[in-house]
Design a protein around this motif. Structure first.
Motif: not given
Length: 532
Positions: A176-189
């Motif tokens: 769950a954490l890794a998936t949350l971090l993916l969404t953050t990384a894609v959004r912020r870049g």
């Protein structure tokens, strides 16, 4: 029509004063933050309560016994073990070793205490519920997060692994954490966000290497979301770093694949059992959850950012099981506990389908009721599903929910044994009973042990040579056989020359006086006949 929590581009927006955010916008953000915090805290509280409910079952089972005795070894002894067995759990054992040292220093309790051993899993499951809720709130709306978190928390399977002294609940939280971090990384870049994603995913995969299937799910998420090339480059670099970090573990564990020799290629029955495990087990609950996931497939929620809820949830829920099922046709490894990284995706997909369904019903029948009322109604439905499956929840807190009951077997020996009696383990891994409950075997002599597990770098130690065992039997009076349940009837046992020789030796030299079929093991008393 825009889904709940998604801004409608045609709505009239308040005028913006340079240098100052409009008051309605600030108030809306504060309200959303409060709703998100509530959506995260409620599933955390529910999961924590369910995890602590009946945590002490009065016994360990074989895998938990392995955790307790291996994590209690020194770090050099641990390193020695990982070269021969259980490398896939290496990081978990190291973490539990440090945790055990800390707990013993603060409270004096040993790691073998059931509550102490299982508490990290309870906290891992609690974190998994909260992170799943946060993921749903960020991708869709706070109530979607609330429903996803509550769904995860109230699944009997989640309770099962929340109350087990193994790594699987922590792996679920990591997924769950890794998936949350993916969404953050894609959004912020930002580079640091991609670094955090790589670190979180690598840590999860090192806790259990099959969690590397997350990368395949995340890759499909980016594919269906049609992200820019720059995102692909950064994700590719992060995924490469994860795989690079995982290579030593893969190389080490590949040489230990014999530990999975008891598994067979899965078929439709195995797939059905996995479905019931992850979405049930009650058939009506399975049907409803599958229907909600189907709604999320057919009518995905609109995006609130670069990634949509269905694009994130569905690959996470479906792709790892499909891949492992296919690979297991040649290299069998298809078990529900190896796929717990999918559970956040299952819960989020069902919650997204419920949101789409609730939105359609609300607009047609009630003309957009209060969001709190809709959130409460969804939570009430989940509560009804929990009560419907309450017998399954109760069962998970009973010793019978696991394949064996080491405490009962150890107690059966301790109740009848006398100081100086011998213990005879067949096969060698039956020694796990004595290792899990050494106090019950105090004063008894292990007639089969050659080298301890810590000294030999094995889980359960190495047997002595047969002539040594024969000599020990010649001096023994009463001998307690502790054998794996029905092991003498298995094909594996009949083809293992050493174990069958031990079995014959005991029956030739000693006479059986007592037999007990225990939960997962057999206990028998033998008296030895000494030749003059």
């Amino acid at each position: 029509m825009s889904g709940p929590g998604v801004a409608d581009p045609e709505e009239e927006r308040p005028a913006v004063v340079p240098g100052r955010a409009p008051r309605p916008a600030r108030a809306g953000r504060r309200a959303r933050r409060r709703a998100t915090a509530l959506a995260v805290l409620v599933p955390c509280a529910v999961m924590l309560a369910l995890g602590l409910w009946g945590l002490d079952r009065g016994t360990l089972w074989r895998d938990e016994g392995a955790t307790a005795q291996v994590a209690a070894r020194t770090l050099p002894q641990l390193w020695h073990l990982l070269g021969t067995a259980d490398a896939v759990h290496g990081l978990y054992y190291v973490l539990m070793h440090g945790y055990g040292v800390l707990v013993r220093g603060l409270s004096g309790l040993p790691l073998g205490d059931e509550t102490v051993l299982r508490l990290p899993s309870v906290l891992g499951a609690t974190a998994a519920a909260g992170l799943t809720a946060l993921l749903g709130a960020r991708l869709a709306a706070p109530r979607v997060g609330l429903w996803a978190g509550l769904l995860l928390a109230t699944l009997p399977t989640m309770s099962h692994y929340a109350q087990e002294g193994r790594s699987y609940a922590l792996v679920t939280a990591g997924a769950a954490l890794a998936t949350l971090l993916l969404t953050t990384a894609v959004r912020r870049g930002r580079a640091r966000d991609w670094t955090a994603y790589a670190a979180g995913t690598a840590l999860t995969a090192l806790l259990h290497e099959f969690a590397a299937l997350l990368l395949a799910a995340h890759g499909v998420t980016l594919l269906v979301s049609r992200v820019p090339r720059a995102v692909w480059r950064r994700w590719g670099a992060a995924a490469g770093a994860v795989l690079l970090a995982l290579l030593p573990l893969v190389a080490l564990s590949r040489g230990q694949s014999h530990q999975l020799n008891w598994l067979y290629p899965p078929g439709l029955r195995a797939a059905g059992l996995l479905l019931r495990s992850f979405a049930g087990p009650s058939v009506p609950v399975v049907v409803v959850l599958c229907a909600l996931i189907a709604v999320a497939v057919v009518r995905p929620l609109p995006r609130r950012g670069p990634l949509g809820p269905s694009a994130v949830a569905l690959p996470l829920a479906l792709l790892p099981p499909v891949l492992l099922f296919a690979v297991s046709q040649r290299y069998p490894a298809f078990l529900d506990r190896y796929l717990l990284c999918c559970l956040p995706g299952v819960a989020l997909a069902a919650a997204a389908g419920a949101e789409r369904l609730a939105d359609a019903v609300a607009v047609r029948r009630f003309r957009r009721p209060a969001p709190r009322l809709v959130a409460a109604a969804g939570a009430a439905v989940i509560a009804v599903a929990f009560l419907w499956q309450l017998p399954a929840q109760r069962y998970e807190r009973e010793p019978a929910s696991r394949p064996d009951d080491l405490a009962a077997v150890a107690a059966a020996v301790a109740a009848r044994a006398a100081p100086g009696d011998g213990v005879f383990y067949v096969p060698a891994y039956a020694r796990r009973v004595g290792l899990a409950y050494p106090e019950r075997f105090a004063g008894l002599r292990d007639l089969t042990l050659g080298t301890s597990g810590a000294a030999s770098g094995t889980l359960y130690g190495r047997d002595a040579p047969l002539p040594v065992i024969r000599a020990r039997l010649a001096r023994a009076g009463r001998v307690w056989l502790v054998a794996a349940d029905g092991v003498d009837r298995t094909r594996w046992f009949r083809h293992d020359a050493r174990e069958t020789a031990k079995w014959r030796l005991l029956h030739e030299r000693c006479a059986q006086r007592y037999w007990l079929d225990g939960p997962g093991a057999n206990v028998a008393l033998f008296t030895c006949r000494h030749r003059r």
